[in-house]
Design a protein around this motif. Sequence first.
Motif, PDB file in Angstrom:
ATOM      1  N   HIS A 273      60.587  55.755   2.020  1.00 37.38           N
ATOM      2  CA  HIS A 273      61.551  55.874   0.922  1.00 37.38           C
ATOM      3  C   HIS A 273      61.054  55.042  -0.249  1.00 37.38           C
ATOM      4  O   HIS A 273      60.641  53.889  -0.067  1.00 37.38           O
ATOM      5  N   GLY A 274      61.083  55.631  -1.439  1.00 37.78           N
ATOM      6  CA  GLY A 274      60.624  54.907  -2.610  1.00 37.78           C
ATOM      7  C   GLY A 274      59.164  54.506  -2.534  1.00 37.78           C
ATOM      8  O   GLY A 274      58.762  53.513  -3.130  1.00 37.78           O
ATOM      9  N   GLY A 275      58.381  55.269  -1.780  1.00 37.68           N
ATOM     10  CA  GLY A 275      56.961  54.983  -1.669  1.00 37.68           C
ATOM     11  C   GLY A 275      56.593  53.944  -0.636  1.00 37.68           C
ATOM     12  O   GLY A 275      55.424  53.577  -0.521  1.00 37.68           O
ATOM     13  N   ALA A 276      57.563  53.459   0.163  1.00 39.47           N
ATOM     14  CA  ALA A 276      57.291  52.417   1.162  1.00 39.47           C
ATOM     15  C   ALA A 276      57.765  52.873   2.541  1.00 39.47           C
ATOM     16  O   ALA A 276      58.648  53.736   2.665  1.00 39.47           O
ATOM     17  N   THR A 277      57.180  52.296   3.573  1.00 36.76           N
ATOM     18  CA  THR A 277      57.593  52.599   4.943  1.00 36.76           C
ATOM     19  C   THR A 277      58.927  51.920   5.232  1.00 36.76           C
ATOM     20  O   THR A 277      59.097  50.727   4.987  1.00 36.76           O
ATOM     21  N   VAL A 278      59.869  52.685   5.764  1.00 37.04           N
ATOM     22  CA  VAL A 278      61.209  52.165   6.045  1.00 37.04           C
ATOM     23  C   VAL A 278      61.212  51.477   7.412  1.00 37.04           C
ATOM     24  O   VAL A 278      60.739  52.040   8.409  1.00 37.04           O
ATOM     25  N   VAL A 279      61.750  50.255   7.457  1.00 38.58           N
ATOM     26  CA  VAL A 279      61.856  49.513   8.709  1.00 38.58           C
ATOM     27  C   VAL A 279      63.258  48.922   8.832  1.00 38.58           C
ATOM     28  O   VAL A 279      63.985  48.794   7.845  1.00 38.58           O
ATOM     29  N   ASP A 280      63.622  48.554  10.075  1.00 35.39           N
ATOM     30  CA  ASP A 280      64.915  47.920  10.295  1.00 35.39           C
ATOM     31  C   ASP A 280      64.743  46.398  10.300  1.00 35.39           C
ATOM     32  O   ASP A 280      63.703  45.869   9.898  1.00 35.39           O
ATOM     33  N   GLU A 281      65.751  45.678  10.774  1.00 39.04           N
ATOM     34  CA  GLU A 281      65.715  44.220  10.767  1.00 39.04           C
ATOM     35  C   GLU A 281      64.586  43.637  11.608  1.00 39.04           C
ATOM     36  O   GLU A 281      64.149  42.521  11.388  1.00 39.04           O
ATOM     37  N   ARG A 282      64.107  44.426  12.588  1.00 39.10           N
ATOM     38  CA  ARG A 282      63.037  43.961  13.467  1.00 39.10           C
ATOM     39  C   ARG A 282      61.693  44.598  13.117  1.00 39.10           C
ATOM     40  O   ARG A 282      60.787  44.622  13.933  1.00 39.10           O
ATOM     41  N   GLN A 283      61.561  45.093  11.904  1.00 38.92           N
ATOM     42  CA  GLN A 283      60.336  45.739  11.395  1.00 38.92           C
ATOM     43  C   GLN A 283      59.992  47.026  12.152  1.00 38.92           C
ATOM     44  O   GLN A 283      58.872  47.522  12.083  1.00 38.92           O
ATOM     45  N   GLN A 284      60.977  47.598  12.860  1.00 39.93           N
ATOM     46  CA  GLN A 284      60.791  48.849  13.593  1.00 39.93           C
ATOM     47  C   GLN A 284      60.892  50.017  12.626  1.00 39.93           C
ATOM     48  O   GLN A 284      61.812  50.100  11.812  1.00 39.93           O
ATOM     49  N   THR A 285      59.929  50.936  12.692  1.00 43.48           N
ATOM     50  CA  THR A 285      59.998  52.143  11.871  1.00 43.48           C
ATOM     51  C   THR A 285      60.917  53.159  12.542  1.00 43.48           C
ATOM     52  O   THR A 285      61.530  52.882  13.577  1.00 43.48           O
ATOM     53  N   ILE A 311      57.761  38.746  12.853  1.00 39.48           N
ATOM     54  CA  ILE A 311      58.943  39.454  13.348  1.00 39.48           C
ATOM     55  C   ILE A 311      58.527  40.677  14.156  1.00 39.48           C
ATOM     56  O   ILE A 311      59.064  40.947  15.242  1.00 39.48           O
ATOM     57  N   ALA A 312      57.564  41.447  13.634  1.00 41.71           N
ATOM     58  CA  ALA A 312      57.100  42.640  14.344  1.00 41.71           C
ATOM     59  C   ALA A 312      56.562  42.270  15.724  1.00 41.71           C
ATOM     60  O   ALA A 312      56.842  42.954  16.724  1.00 41.71           O
ATOM     61  N   ALA A 313      55.800  41.172  15.797  1.00 37.68           N
ATOM     62  CA  ALA A 313      55.250  40.750  17.085  1.00 37.68           C
ATOM     63  C   ALA A 313      56.347  40.350  18.060  1.00 37.68           C
ATOM     64  O   ALA A 313      56.320  40.731  19.241  1.00 37.68           O
ATOM     65  N   LEU A 314      57.330  39.584  17.587  1.00 36.68           N
ATOM     66  CA  LEU A 314      58.429  39.181  18.468  1.00 36.68           C
ATOM     67  C   LEU A 314      59.224  40.393  18.936  1.00 36.68           C
ATOM     68  O   LEU A 314      59.699  40.431  20.081  1.00 36.68           O
ATOM     69  N   ALA A 315      59.380  41.375  18.059  1.00 32.76           N
ATOM     70  CA  ALA A 315      60.085  42.593  18.457  1.00 32.76           C
ATOM     71  C   ALA A 315      59.313  43.325  19.555  1.00 32.76           C
ATOM     72  O   ALA A 315      59.906  43.820  20.527  1.00 32.76           O
ATOM     73  N   VAL A 316      58.000  43.408  19.423  1.00 39.58           N
ATOM     74  CA  VAL A 316      57.173  44.026  20.468  1.00 39.58           C
ATOM     75  C   VAL A 316      57.331  43.275  21.786  1.00 39.58           C
ATOM     76  O   VAL A 316      57.403  43.879  22.866  1.00 39.58           O
ATOM     77  N   LEU A 317      57.429  41.941  21.705  1.00 38.54           N
ATOM     78  CA  LEU A 317      57.570  41.111  22.905  1.00 38.54           C
ATOM     79  C   LEU A 317      58.986  41.140  23.479  1.00 38.54           C
ATOM     80  O   LEU A 317      59.235  40.594  24.554  1.00 38.54           O
ATOM     81  N   GLY A 318      59.924  41.753  22.743  1.00 34.67           N
ATOM     82  CA  GLY A 318      61.307  41.800  23.197  1.00 34.67           C
ATOM     83  C   GLY A 318      62.051  40.501  23.019  1.00 34.67           C
ATOM     84  O   GLY A 318      63.016  40.224  23.744  1.00 34.67           O
ATOM     85  N   ARG A 319      61.623  39.678  22.063  1.00 32.48           N
ATOM     86  CA  ARG A 319      62.240  38.371  21.846  1.00 32.48           C
ATOM     87  C   ARG A 319      63.175  38.371  20.648  1.00 32.48           C
ATOM     88  O   ARG A 319      63.163  39.283  19.817  1.00 32.48           O
ATOM     89  N   ASP A 320      63.951  37.313  20.560  1.00 33.44           N
ATOM     90  CA  ASP A 320      64.915  37.163  19.464  1.00 33.44           C
ATOM     91  C   ASP A 320      64.174  36.913  18.148  1.00 33.44           C
ATOM     92  O   ASP A 320      63.237  36.110  18.090  1.00 33.44           O
ATOM     93  N   THR A 321      64.599  37.593  17.101  1.00 32.97           N
ATOM     94  CA  THR A 321      63.948  37.454  15.793  1.00 32.97           C
ATOM     95  C   THR A 321      64.885  36.877  14.734  1.00 32.97           C
ATOM     96  O   THR A 321      64.523  36.821  13.564  1.00 32.97           O
ATOM     97  N   SER A 322      66.071  36.426  15.137  1.00 31.28           N
ATOM     98  CA  SER A 322      67.083  36.054  14.147  1.00 31.28           C
ATOM     99  C   SER A 322      66.641  34.909  13.236  1.00 31.28           C
ATOM    100  O   SER A 322      66.912  34.935  12.022  1.00 31.28           O
ATOM    101  N   ALA A 323      65.961  33.897  13.781  1.00 34.32           N
ATOM    102  CA  ALA A 323      65.533  32.774  12.946  1.00 34.32           C
ATOM    103  C   ALA A 323      64.558  33.244  11.871  1.00 34.32           C
ATOM    104  O   ALA A 323      64.636  32.840  10.708  1.00 34.32           O
ATOM    105  N   LEU A 324      63.650  34.130  12.267  1.00 39.36           N
ATOM    106  CA  LEU A 324      62.675  34.633  11.305  1.00 39.36           C
ATOM    107  C   LEU A 324      63.297  35.607  10.312  1.00 39.36           C
ATOM    108  O   LEU A 324      62.854  35.676   9.165  1.00 39.36           O
ATOM    109  N   THR A 325      64.290  36.352  10.727  1.00 36.63           N
ATOM    110  CA  THR A 325      64.925  37.271   9.770  1.00 36.63           C
ATOM    111  C   THR A 325      65.639  36.491   8.673  1.00 36.63           C
ATOM    112  O   THR A 325      65.686  36.932   7.518  1.00 36.63           O
ATOM    113  N   ARG A 326      66.156  35.312   9.003  1.00 34.15           N
ATOM    114  CA  ARG A 326      66.766  34.461   7.966  1.00 34.15           C
ATOM    115  C   ARG A 326      65.690  33.952   7.011  1.00 34.15           C
ATOM    116  O   ARG A 326      65.892  33.904   5.798  1.00 34.15           O
ATOM    117  N   ARG A 327      64.544  33.558   7.557  1.00 39.63           N
ATOM    118  CA  ARG A 327      63.433  33.126   6.698  1.00 39.63           C
ATOM    119  C   ARG A 327      62.946  34.276   5.824  1.00 39.63           C
ATOM    120  O   ARG A 327      62.582  34.079   4.664  1.00 39.63           O
TER     121      ARG A 327
END
Length: 334
Positions: A273-285, A311-327
Amino acid sequence: MSGTRTRVVTADVAVIGAGPAGIAAAARAAEGGRRVVLLDQCATVGGQIWRHRPGGRPPRPAARWIARLERSGATTELGTTVVDLHASHEATRFTILGERGATPLIVEAESLVLSTGARERFLPFPGWTLPGVIGVGGAQALLKSGVSFSGRRVVIAGSGPLMLPVADALSHDRALVLLVAEQAAARAVALFAFGLLRRPATLVQAARHRAAFAGTPYRTGTWVRSARGDGRLEEVTLTDGTRDRTVACETLCIGYGLLPNTQLARLLGCRTHGGATVVDERQQTSVPRVYAAGEATGIGGADLALIEGEIAALAVLGRDTSALTRRRAAAAAT
């Protein structure tokens, strides 16, 4: 390429693109115990922003992350061009077809992180394909690779913040920077500079860049009308919409900002969208097990790209990403 044996690499996670986002994603995923392969077309990791010569010292902000990547156990496949990419019918496995030199390479992975960066935006004009006309980012890459512009007469034109550091670098390389022409109007440039008051470090850096070529005219509301030369660039004509000016030069650096690289994402069917890859809060396409980070998801700079890669790496590992999403939110707001 007949007779050349194809190499096959199997991994849990394949990361395409070894800029800040890709380095962070590969290092964090490998530290989490995953088999990781990181692919990039360049001979060194770092991408465009952290580009350095093979065997040379990387930029200071990059050194810590590059060392961390080396310790992580991730495999790097540098000098590799990705020529095709596809998913299994269930999207549980991905196949990357590439070439490393003259050797075909196949990478099989269960998850993907696309950190494919950005490319320069060009607006064509008469003579824009002449030898001697190059991108602003291309000039920066050549300088970082050891190419010298010493003694060459250079005009820099286009729009965007990259023009200042490139003019600075060319001046330090002893190029004769004759003119920097910013297409945006003076008011727009002033408003942009005023906005940097919220980011004093960036404002100071911009002032230092400008000081490096203080003797060079900086014109706003000015753009390239045409470039001319017999077989290669000899002169460029610029205009402010009312008056034209012709400058003799050997090099014209031109650029109008950056565009996210989304080719591989679109090849897999990821939503853009808008020329960029769309991702969610965990960088998932929009495609399961495919993540994207860095400039491919929108132009944001190295600091934001690093956080998104983690964040993408933690999502792949199935770990919590909330601290990094705030950053990430804080970094995106600056």
